[in-house]
Design a protein around this motif. Sequence first.
Motif, mmCIF file in Angstrom:
data_model
loop_
_atom_site.group_PDB
_atom_site.id
_atom_site.type_symbol
_atom_site.label_atom_id
_atom_site.label_comp_id
_atom_site.label_asym_id
_atom_site.label_seq_id
_atom_site.Cartn_x
_atom_site.Cartn_y
_atom_site.Cartn_z
ATOM 1 N N VAL A 88 10.623 4.268 -19.788
ATOM 2 C CA VAL A 88 10.125 3.727 -21.050
ATOM 3 C C VAL A 88 8.633 3.479 -20.889
ATOM 4 O O VAL A 88 8.213 2.776 -19.970
ATOM 5 N N CYS A 89 7.855 4.074 -21.762
ATOM 6 C CA CYS A 89 6.407 3.923 -21.658
ATOM 7 C C CYS A 89 5.967 2.573 -22.237
ATOM 8 O O CYS A 89 6.357 2.213 -23.346
ATOM 9 N N LEU A 90 5.199 1.854 -21.446
ATOM 10 C CA LEU A 90 4.621 0.595 -21.931
ATOM 11 C C LEU A 90 3.100 0.648 -21.838
ATOM 12 O O LEU A 90 2.433 -0.360 -21.640
ATOM 13 N N GLY A 91 2.552 1.856 -21.931
ATOM 14 C CA GLY A 91 1.096 2.003 -22.035
ATOM 15 C C GLY A 91 0.646 1.374 -23.351
ATOM 16 O O GLY A 91 1.479 1.012 -24.189
ATOM 17 N N THR A 92 -0.648 1.275 -23.548
ATOM 18 C CA THR A 92 -1.163 0.518 -24.702
ATOM 19 C C THR A 92 -0.590 1.001 -26.034
ATOM 20 O O THR A 92 -0.071 0.204 -26.828
ATOM 21 N N SER A 93 -0.645 2.309 -26.291
ATOM 22 C CA SER A 93 -0.177 2.819 -27.594
ATOM 23 C C SER A 93 1.307 2.531 -27.789
ATOM 24 O O SER A 93 1.739 2.145 -28.884
ATOM 25 N N CYS A 94 2.088 2.734 -26.751
ATOM 26 C CA CYS A 94 3.526 2.510 -26.865
ATOM 27 C C CYS A 94 3.833 1.021 -26.967
ATOM 28 O O CYS A 94 4.732 0.612 -27.703
ATOM 29 N N HIS A 95 3.059 0.219 -26.239
ATOM 30 C CA HIS A 95 3.272 -1.224 -26.274
ATOM 31 C C HIS A 95 3.057 -1.767 -27.687
ATOM 32 O O HIS A 95 3.898 -2.501 -28.210
ATOM 33 N N ALA A 129 3.435 3.522 -17.133
ATOM 34 C CA ALA A 129 2.217 3.435 -17.929
ATOM 35 C C ALA A 129 2.117 4.740 -18.720
ATOM 36 O O ALA A 129 3.042 5.541 -18.693
ATOM 37 N N CYS A 130 1.048 4.960 -19.408
ATOM 38 C CA CYS A 130 0.918 6.075 -20.348
ATOM 39 C C CYS A 130 1.469 7.401 -19.825
ATOM 40 O O CYS A 130 1.149 7.842 -18.727
ATOM 41 N N LEU A 131 2.310 8.022 -20.649
ATOM 42 C CA LEU A 131 2.905 9.310 -20.294
ATOM 43 C C LEU A 131 2.090 10.474 -20.851
ATOM 44 O O LEU A 131 2.491 11.628 -20.752
ATOM 45 N N GLY A 132 0.982 10.156 -21.477
ATOM 46 C CA GLY A 132 0.093 11.207 -21.979
ATOM 47 C C GLY A 132 0.526 11.790 -23.314
ATOM 48 O O GLY A 132 0.043 12.837 -23.723
ATOM 49 N N SER A 133 1.429 11.120 -24.006
ATOM 50 C CA SER A 133 1.879 11.602 -25.322
ATOM 51 C C SER A 133 1.720 10.499 -26.356
ATOM 52 O O SER A 133 2.614 10.248 -27.169
ATOM 53 N N CYS A 134 0.554 9.846 -26.336
ATOM 54 C CA CYS A 134 0.350 8.652 -27.167
ATOM 55 C C CYS A 134 0.556 8.912 -28.658
ATOM 56 O O CYS A 134 0.958 8.015 -29.394
ATOM 57 N N ALA A 135 0.290 10.147 -29.111
ATOM 58 C CA ALA A 135 0.458 10.456 -30.537
ATOM 59 C C ALA A 135 1.923 10.301 -30.955
ATOM 60 O O ALA A 135 2.221 10.149 -32.135
#
Length: 164
Positions: A88-95, A129-135
Motif C-alpha cells: 500500500v503506497c503511503l507516499g505524499t500523493s497517496c497519503h 513510499a511512492c511507487l511512481g504512479s502518483c497520477a
Amino acid sequence: MINMAEASQILASDETIKVMEILKRYSSDKDNLIPILQEIQKNVGYLSPDFVRLVSKHLKISASSVYGVATFYTMFKFAKPAKHNIKVCLGTSCHVKGGDRILETFERLLEVRCGESSRDLMFSLERVACLGSCALAPVVVIDDTIYGNMHVDRIKPILSKIRG
Ligand code: FES
C-alpha cells in the motif's frame, strides 16, 4: 500422518536449522551482522523474532541492536512470506488521497498489522513510499498488478477474487 500443527513445527525447525548453519559460517565479529541477515533473508525469506534472537546471541549484541540495523534496510522482511504480497503506497500523493484508510482496511479485513502475513499465509501486507504512479493515487500493488484510484470499497472484492 502429520497434522498441520506438527507440519508447521517441522517447517519452523527446518528454518531454524538453516539459520544455525548460516551462523556457523560466521565468526562472532559484529561486522558480520549485515552479511548474516542478508543470508538469512535470502535463504529463509524473513527474520523472525527467534532468528533475530539467534543472531544476537551469536554476535553477543542485543536483539534491539539487530532490529535497529535490520529495520533500516527495506530488503529485510520480518514476516513469513505469504503467497501474495500487498504493497500500500503511503507516499505524499497517496497519503493525501486516503492511503491510510486503504491500509487500515486491508489490516482489518486480513486481521494483520502492516508488516505481517495473514494466518493462512495467503497475504503479506506492507506500506511503501511512492511507487511512481502518483497520477493513479491512491495506489496499491498486489504481486505485479497495480491497482490505481483505489477505494476502500474495492478491497474486499479484490481479495475475494485473488482467493478464488
Ligand atoms: S505517492 Fe503513491 S504512487 Fe506516488
